[in-house]
Write a protein that holds these residues in place. Structure first.
Motif, PDB file in Angstrom:
ATOM      1  N   UNK A   1      -5.813   4.125  -0.990  1.00  0.00           N
ATOM      2  CA  UNK A   1      -4.934   3.008  -1.369  1.00  0.00           C
ATOM      3  C   UNK A   1      -3.763   3.450  -2.238  1.00  0.00           C
ATOM      4  N   UNK A   2      -4.023   4.237  -3.267  1.00  0.00           N
ATOM      5  CA  UNK A   2      -2.982   4.610  -4.224  1.00  0.00           C
ATOM      6  C   UNK A   2      -1.765   5.258  -3.572  1.00  0.00           C
ATOM      7  N   UNK A   3      -1.919   6.302  -2.733  1.00  0.00           N
ATOM      8  CA  UNK A   3      -0.726   6.922  -2.146  1.00  0.00           C
ATOM      9  C   UNK A   3       0.085   5.967  -1.277  1.00  0.00           C
ATOM     10  N   UNK A   4      -0.577   5.015  -0.647  1.00  0.00           N
ATOM     11  CA  UNK A   4       0.162   4.066   0.197  1.00  0.00           C
ATOM     12  C   UNK A   4       0.981   3.095  -0.637  1.00  0.00           C
ATOM     13  N   UNK A   5       0.443   2.663  -1.749  1.00  0.00           N
ATOM     14  CA  UNK A   5       1.220   1.813  -2.642  1.00  0.00           C
ATOM     15  C   UNK A   5       2.317   2.618  -3.340  1.00  0.00           C
TER      16      UNK A   5
END
Length: 254
Positions: A117-121
């Motif tokens: 999730x983090x890298x996509x956000x």
């Protein structure tokens, strides 16, 4: 991304709802972010798991150790330590507890939260701002367990869910900082340290257990002390990451 949230929250909330019957269900729920990432077809290359290097244990977990010590030290002038009988034995095994927790469930959460999730956000907002969003989502994911009394001992009180956001947002920043340096496994060890070291506070101050909304790691006291630790960890790890070799994980970093 909808499959990630459907599995993570749908299955995760269902398993947390069973938590009063056994802690097994809480441990099982910790793997649902990983299952959600897998449902999206997320198969990370090795550098995402380890930051492209051997993951050093103490360099991954020191922010939580510092936070725990600060929380204890700031309590002692106001409250006397009244350690429980099992405190000494628990403290003796505490140094290796984060490793066990990482394997039992923390890796499952970090595979989803930080690995997927983090890298996509971060592609949209940069890693720092994305950390705040993940911290909020992370707190809300715990909603069923908190409503059933986990963390604060309050049953069916929404303020517990809101209060839990205060520590999870700075904790999310610290997890991001460690992830950028040491990948998912580094973040999993850190997460394991949170789950195994933070409760040690209440072995030393059991008289404050009923007031843990205020005192201790998950209370207002702990959230306030997390802020300087988060700033220190962010500055340290991001500086080290920039000083090292270019890392594809840093895409979108700010």
């Amino acid at each position: 991304m909808y499959r990630f949230f459907a599995v993570t929250f749908g299955l995760g909330w269902a398993l947390q709802a069973l938590s009063p019957t056994s802690y097994f269900w809480l441990a099982a729920a910790m793997w649902t972010p990983a299952l959600g990432a897998l449902a999206e077809g997320f198969r990370p290359p090795p550098y995402v798991l380890t930051g492209g290097q051997r993951v050093p244990y103490w360099r991954s977990v020191w922010p939580v150790g510092l936070w725990t010590l600060l929380t204890v030290a700031s309590t002692l002038p106001l409250h006397r330590a009244e350690p429980r009988a099992d405190a000494l034995l628990t403290l003796l095994v505490a140094p290796l507890a984060p490793v066990a927790v990482a394997f039992l469930g923390a890796f499952g959460e970090e595979y989803g939260w930080r690995g997927y999730l983090l890298p996509r956000l971060a592609e949209r907002w940069g890693y720092l701002k994305a950390s705040f969003v993940v911290g909020l989502i992370w707190a809300l994911w715990h909603t069923p367990a908190i409503l059933l009394g986990y963390e604060y001992g309050w049953r069916w009180r929404a303020e517990g869910v809101l209060l839990f956001i205060l520590p999870t947002v700075p904790l999310s920043v610290i997890h991001t900082a460690v992830y950028l340096r040491y990948g998912v496994w580094g973040a999993a060890l850190l997460h394991g340290a949170v789950n195994s070291w933070a409760p040690l506070y209440y072995l030393l101050f059991p008289q404050l257990l009923e007031e843990r909304w205020l005192w201790g790691p998950v209370g207002i006291q702990g959230a306030a002390l997390l802020l300087p630790v988060a700033i220190a960890a962010w500055r340290k790890y991001v500086a080290e990451t920039h000083a090292g070799q270019p890392n594809p994980q840093r895409r979108g970093e700010s």
